[in-house]
Design an enzyme around this catalytic site. Structure first.
Site, PDB file in Angstrom:
ATOM      1  N   SER A   1       0.843  -1.162  -0.103  1.00 18.70           N
ATOM      2  CA  SER A   1      -0.009   0.063   0.055  1.00 18.70           C
ATOM      3  C   SER A   1       0.748   1.154   0.216  1.00 18.70           C
ATOM      4  O   SER A   1       2.162   1.274   0.547  1.00 18.70           O
ATOM      5  CB  SER A   1      -0.902   0.015   1.261  1.00 18.70           C
TER       6      SER A   1
ATOM      7  N   THR B   1      -5.863   2.711  -6.968  1.00 22.01           N
ATOM      8  CA  THR B   1      -6.986   2.440  -6.070  1.00 22.01           C
ATOM      9  C   THR B   1      -7.971   3.838  -6.582  1.00 22.01           C
ATOM     10  O   THR B   1      -7.360   4.934  -6.635  1.00 22.01           O
ATOM     11  CB  THR B   1      -6.804   2.664  -4.879  1.00 22.01           C
TER      12      THR B   1
ATOM     13  N   LYS C   1      -8.354  -0.760  -9.138  1.00 24.12           N
ATOM     14  CA  LYS C   1      -9.047  -1.330  -7.900  1.00 24.12           C
ATOM     15  C   LYS C   1      -9.999  -0.355  -7.663  1.00 24.12           C
ATOM     16  O   LYS C   1      -9.941   0.863  -7.488  1.00 24.12           O
ATOM     17  CB  LYS C   1      -7.870  -1.452  -6.687  1.00 24.12           C
TER      18      LYS C   1
ATOM     19  N   HIS D   1     -13.508  -1.630  -1.224  1.00 19.29           N
ATOM     20  CA  HIS D   1     -12.726  -1.212  -0.146  1.00 19.29           C
ATOM     21  C   HIS D   1     -13.091  -2.035   1.035  1.00 19.29           C
ATOM     22  O   HIS D   1     -12.781  -1.358   1.999  1.00 19.29           O
ATOM     23  CB  HIS D   1     -12.475   0.429  -0.169  1.00 19.29           C
TER      24      HIS D   1
END
Ligand code: GLV
Length: 387
Positions: free
Chosen positions: A107, A156, A252, A276
């Protein structure tokens, strides 16, 4: 050593061993947590077809995700603050993934930096990017991921603003934790965690601190997301980022057929059907419920992956049978990490692998790549009728 047979065993150990603020961070959804709950309860609505008198020998769970060989189609999802669940958490999780033969995704909001993880592993990992307003920072972090040999960029799209998770505000979540009286009282009972933290220098956001300009409080996730994230991210910017990266791109946070079609248009390599983990738009439908319509719309044009709600190998099998080519676990591996470090992540992967393998056999199949809707009993109105 307790006998661990389920992901929930690891969750209970994680809860005992990690500081409350970090366990709560992982275990939260936004607002009422409806989507967070339904991500798992919707998996339970799907049942399995028991088949008998079929050859169950020579089974395989191996597959590919974005052309990469995987021991099973289950990647480790990007999870913020992983290195606060257990000292050097991202390095430990990446090592466990590497040994098991599944992808690890780091991340942007990790504690260990891209360079830290690259230094301690030899298989290329995937890097998850949050797009910030500061273009220089974004260019720089893309270059850092390239230099570290990352083999995919996971962009993301569902977190430009942080969905409110009440517990994080009430606990005063920061990394490292600010030593308030309630935090100190809680930390006093977490000696194993504390010892690990004393032995590492990695206690703040490793990809950000020292790299991003103009962040008021780098220890507070909520304040720097609010200050830094690019609210104007759109498909044109995504196309530019794709060009800058120049490698495999996974988008994502796709939960809508129209967005999935846009992802195909810009030429992404894969999408992750995801809400998420129920941490962003509370009230959205579960990812497993949205998966079939997205697969029907774009499944022949792009690789479709899914996350949100997977807590067992049976959940993995259900997602694959509904058309996902790959899946991700977030909380399921975080519980393992918080419980027992690298060994716990390996345990989580083993639990999921065994459940997937044996369930597949009892459904009369031997190869994970041949799973299809035929192994499932799906309620007639599973996807629901929504106007
Ligand atoms: C970050 O990815 C979060 O959900 O907190």
């Amino acid at each position: 050593m307790p006998v661990i047979t389920t992901i929930d065993d690891l969750r209970r150990m994680h809860k005992r061993r990690a500081p409350k603020m970090f366990y709560d961070y992982a275990e939260s959804g936004s607002w009422t947590e409806q989507t967070f709950r339904e991500n798992t309860s919707d998996f339970d609505l799907i049942r399995l077809r028991q088949r008998v008198a079929v050859d169950m020998s020579n089974r395989t769970t191996t597959s590919q995700m974005i052309g990469q060989d995987v021991a099973m189609p289950v990647a480790l999802a990007p999870v913020g603050l992983t290195g606060m669940q257990c000292a050097d958490g991202e390095i430990k999780a990446a090592k466990a993934a590497e040994k098991f033969g599944v992808p690890f995704t780091l991340s942007t909001m990790s504690i260990c930096s891209i360079e830290d993880v690259a230094e301690h592993t030899s298989t290329p990992f995937w890097f998850q990017l949050y797009v910030m307003q500061d273009e220089e920072f974004v260019d720089n972090i893309i270059a850092r991921a390239k230099n570290a040999g990352c083999s995919a960029l996971v962009l993301t799209l569902d977190l430009q603003i942080l969905g409110q998770r009440h517990k994080d505000l009430k606990n005063g979540l920061t990394a490292p934790p600010k030593l308030t009286i309630p935090t100190m009282i809680n930390l006093a009972t977490k000696w194993r965690w504390g010892l690990g933290m004393l032995q590492t220098k990695r206690r703040s956001f490793g990809n950000i601190v020292g790299h991003a300009k103009g962040v008021g409080d780098t220890s507070s996730l909520s304040s720097w997301t609010a200050e830094q994230f690019d609210l104007q991210l759109d498909w044109a910017k995504i196309a530019k980022l794709k060009e800058k990266w120049g490698g495999k791109l996974i988008l994502k946070g796709i939960l809508d057929v129209e967005d999935a079609k846009k992802a195909v248009e810009i030429g992404a390599d894969a999408i992750i059907v995801s809400n998420h983990g129920g941490r962003q738009l509370d009230g959205a439908l579960s990812a497993i419920r949205m998966l079939p319509s997205i697969v029907a719309a774009v499944g022949d044009k792009i690789e479709v992956h899914m996350d949100s709600g997977i807590r067992s190998g049976q959940d993995v099998l259900k997602a694959l049978a509904l058309g996902a080519k790959g899946t991700y676990i977030g909380r399921a591996f975080i519980y393992g990490l918080g419980a027992m470090g690298e060994e716990g992540v390996t345990k989580a992967l083993e639990v999921i692998h065994k459940e997937l393998d044996i369930t597949m056999a009892l459904c009369g199949r031997r190869d994970v790549q041949t799973l299809d809707r035929d192994v499932l009993l799906v309620p007639k109105n599973f996807e629901g009728e929504w106007a």
